[in-house]
Write a protein that holds these residues in place. Structure first.
Motif, PDB file in Angstrom:
ATOM      1  N   GLY A 192       1.571  14.471  -5.223  1.00  0.00           N
ATOM      2  CA  GLY A 192       1.837  13.069  -5.496  1.00  0.00           C
ATOM      3  C   GLY A 192       0.606  12.188  -5.484  1.00  0.00           C
ATOM      4  O   GLY A 192       0.712  10.966  -5.604  1.00  0.00           O
ATOM      5  N   GLU A 193      -0.576  12.825  -5.320  1.00  0.00           N
ATOM      6  CA  GLU A 193      -1.862  12.120  -5.352  1.00  0.00           C
ATOM      7  C   GLU A 193      -1.928  11.026  -4.309  1.00  0.00           C
ATOM      8  O   GLU A 193      -2.521   9.958  -4.516  1.00  0.00           O
ATOM      9  N   GLY A 194      -1.298  11.293  -3.150  1.00  0.00           N
ATOM     10  CA  GLY A 194      -1.291  10.314  -2.071  1.00  0.00           C
ATOM     11  C   GLY A 194      -1.866  10.872  -0.787  1.00  0.00           C
ATOM     12  O   GLY A 194      -2.731  11.755  -0.805  1.00  0.00           O
ATOM     13  N   PHE A 244      -7.425  -3.780  -5.811  1.00  0.00           N
ATOM     14  CA  PHE A 244      -6.900  -4.772  -4.884  1.00  0.00           C
ATOM     15  C   PHE A 244      -7.828  -4.818  -3.675  1.00  0.00           C
ATOM     16  O   PHE A 244      -7.974  -3.828  -2.940  1.00  0.00           O
ATOM     17  N   ILE A 245      -8.440  -5.948  -3.453  1.00  0.00           N
ATOM     18  CA  ILE A 245      -9.429  -6.103  -2.399  1.00  0.00           C
ATOM     19  C   ILE A 245      -8.869  -6.996  -1.294  1.00  0.00           C
ATOM     20  O   ILE A 245      -8.318  -8.073  -1.571  1.00  0.00           O
ATOM     21  N   ALA A 246      -8.996  -6.549  -0.042  1.00  0.00           N
ATOM     22  CA  ALA A 246      -8.514  -7.344   1.092  1.00  0.00           C
ATOM     23  C   ALA A 246      -9.316  -8.625   1.208  1.00  0.00           C
ATOM     24  O   ALA A 246     -10.534  -8.641   0.979  1.00  0.00           O
ATOM     25  N   GLU A 247      -8.608  -9.698   1.575  1.00  0.00           N
ATOM     26  CA  GLU A 247      -9.279 -10.985   1.764  1.00  0.00           C
ATOM     27  C   GLU A 247     -10.165 -10.940   3.000  1.00  0.00           C
ATOM     28  O   GLU A 247      -9.865 -10.280   3.971  1.00  0.00           O
ATOM     29  N   MET A 252      -5.515  14.037  -2.327  1.00  0.00           N
ATOM     30  CA  MET A 252      -4.745  13.817  -1.098  1.00  0.00           C
ATOM     31  C   MET A 252      -5.690  13.699   0.073  1.00  0.00           C
ATOM     32  O   MET A 252      -6.619  14.470   0.218  1.00  0.00           O
ATOM     33  N   ARG A 253      -5.451  12.722   0.957  1.00  0.00           N
ATOM     34  CA  ARG A 253      -6.197  12.609   2.200  1.00  0.00           C
ATOM     35  C   ARG A 253      -5.271  12.979   3.333  1.00  0.00           C
ATOM     36  O   ARG A 253      -4.116  12.621   3.349  1.00  0.00           O
ATOM     37  N   ASP A 313      -6.925   2.232   1.057  1.00  0.00           N
ATOM     38  CA  ASP A 313      -7.581   3.154   0.130  1.00  0.00           C
ATOM     39  C   ASP A 313      -6.877   3.178  -1.222  1.00  0.00           C
ATOM     40  O   ASP A 313      -7.518   3.132  -2.276  1.00  0.00           O
ATOM     41  N   GLU A 314      -5.550   3.267  -1.186  1.00  0.00           N
ATOM     42  CA  GLU A 314      -4.796   3.320  -2.441  1.00  0.00           C
ATOM     43  C   GLU A 314      -4.932   2.008  -3.212  1.00  0.00           C
ATOM     44  O   GLU A 314      -5.064   2.002  -4.437  1.00  0.00           O
ATOM     45  N   ALA A 315      -4.885   0.891  -2.485  1.00  0.00           N
ATOM     46  CA  ALA A 315      -5.013  -0.408  -3.146  1.00  0.00           C
ATOM     47  C   ALA A 315      -6.389  -0.577  -3.772  1.00  0.00           C
ATOM     48  O   ALA A 315      -6.522  -1.116  -4.879  1.00  0.00           O
ATOM     49  N   ALA A 316      -7.417  -0.120  -3.070  1.00  0.00           N
ATOM     50  CA  ALA A 316      -8.777  -0.264  -3.589  1.00  0.00           C
ATOM     51  C   ALA A 316      -8.955   0.474  -4.909  1.00  0.00           C
ATOM     52  O   ALA A 316      -9.709   0.025  -5.788  1.00  0.00           O
TER      53      ALA A 316
END
Length: 381
Positions: free
Chosen positions: A202-204, A378-381, A1-2, A371-374
């Motif tokens: 919830g690991e979020g 999932f990498i931002a364009e 969790m952050r 952070d969650e996507a990474a």
């Protein structure tokens, strides 16, 4: 969790439903493993406390829906753009709802319409129950590589209600779903109310906001042209089906809703409509043809606009192709203007920050999502 102790305006993603737990027999089937070539999937459930004190929260969710969507769809995994599905719940209302306002769907206009239809009421906010409902009622992907997120926002203790939030959080994690909690109040109040515990289990991410804080609205020189292009974009839709008029009106209504909130919301919606995440194959022939969802030769004439009913299959194909080309040109200009607008706004926001302005929750949310996507590639364009 952050922990992100950011007390400010909420571009909030959050929403919820209440009571009425499903039995195992009632639970929907999981999305089966798709072929290897299937695009990656991002699924987001927004659970919003809609009790009387949360009007600011709901308004901020409305205002930031499109910017959050834009961030999510502007990613790629292994070079492939993901599909996005959004679900919406609200909780704190009476009588308690047992079903989502919107199940996981790529129909973003439907999500927006339901957000604007929420009316505050009630005062019993059962976080454990609504998380359980979202986990068991929605058709979450069974693929471990897909990104599955729940955002829940509210201000009462996280432990309210008979369904234990620890059990609900465990259920979510067992299905690969991360829970991000957004407490409307101070960091310490959220900790006392165990919102931080919900995020940890919830690991979020645990986020604190001031749901009533008014954000500085920055008008940009690109706004007028973006508004014109939005109307031009709407003109490229070739409606079909029994509900074509209603769907086109719903699109226009959500344009008006976004415009009524702030220049940033209107601009973000226009940018979203110009991107791959905004899909309307169920009522627009341009999208339907692009996605191979329709055979133009079989479209009923009486379910077409009057000006197209006299065309044969080839004529209809040519008309749709012309609109597709027109749309692509409009989308290209919108994309360029959206980039220019973002640069202008970022410069203005830096000035506000230097003058003592606070960061927005939008900034905190985007950081959490990135952070969650990474973690899932999932990498931002």
């Amino acid at each position: 969790m952050r922990l992100i102790p950011t007390l400010l305006s909420l571009p909030c993603l959050a929403l919820a439903c209440l009571s009425g737990a499903l039995t195992a027999a009632d639970a929907p089937a999981r999305v089966p493993l798709a072929p290897a070539e299937a695009p990656p999937l991002i699924q987001v459930a927004i659970l919003l406390d809609d009790s009387g004190s949360m009007s600011g929260l709901i308004n901020q969710a409305r205002a930031h829906l499109w910017s959050v969507v834009n961030q999510l769809v502007a990613t790629r995994r292994n070079g492939v753009r993901p599909q996005l599905q959004v679900a919406l719940y609200h909780y704190g209302d009476a009588p308690f709802l047992t079903q989502p306002l919107i199940p996981l769907s790529d129909d973003l206009d439907a999500v927006s319409a339901q957000l604007f239809a929420i009316n505050g009421g009630g005062g019993d906010e059962y976080c454990g129950q609504v998380i359980h409902n979202a986990v068991t009622q929605l058709a979450w992907s069974a693929r471990p590589q897909d990104l599955k997120l729940i955002f829940i926002a509210g201000n009462e203790p996280f432990s309210q209600g008979q369904f234990g939030f620890r059990i609900a959080c465990s259920e979510a994690v067992s299905h690969g779903i991360q829970i991000n909690t957004i407490h409307c109040g101070s960091v310490q109040e959220g900790i006392t109310g165990e919102w931080d515990v919900g995020a940890r289990l919830g690991e979020g991410t645990y986020i604190c906001i001031d749901q009533n804080k008014a954000e500085a609205q920055i008008a940009a020189p690109q706004d007028a042209r973006l508004a014109e292009l939005n109307q031009a974009l709407n003109g490229t839709y070739v409606t079909y089906g029994a509900e074509r008029k209603e769907m086109a009106q719903r699109q226009a209504d959500q344009d008006s809703n976004a415009s009524s909130l702030a220049p940033s919301a209107a601009a973000a919606r226009t940018a979203c409509k110009a991107g791959a995440g905004y899909r309307n194959a169920a009522w627009d022939l341009v999208d339907a043809v692009a996605e191979n969802k329709v055979d133009l030769a079989k479209v009923a004439k009486d379910e077409l606009p009057a000006e197209l009913r006299g065309l044969d299959a080839e004529g209809l194909k040519a008309a749709v192709a012309a609109k597709a080309a027109e749309r692509k040109a409009v989308q290209t200009e919108i994309a360029a203007l959206a980039v220019a607008r973002a640069a202008f706004v970022a410069a203005e926001e830096r000035k506000l920050a230097q003058a003592g302005g606070e960061k927005t929750l939008g900034d905190a949310m985007r950081t959490a999502i990135a952070d969650e996507a990474a973690k899932k590639g999932f990498i931002a364009e």
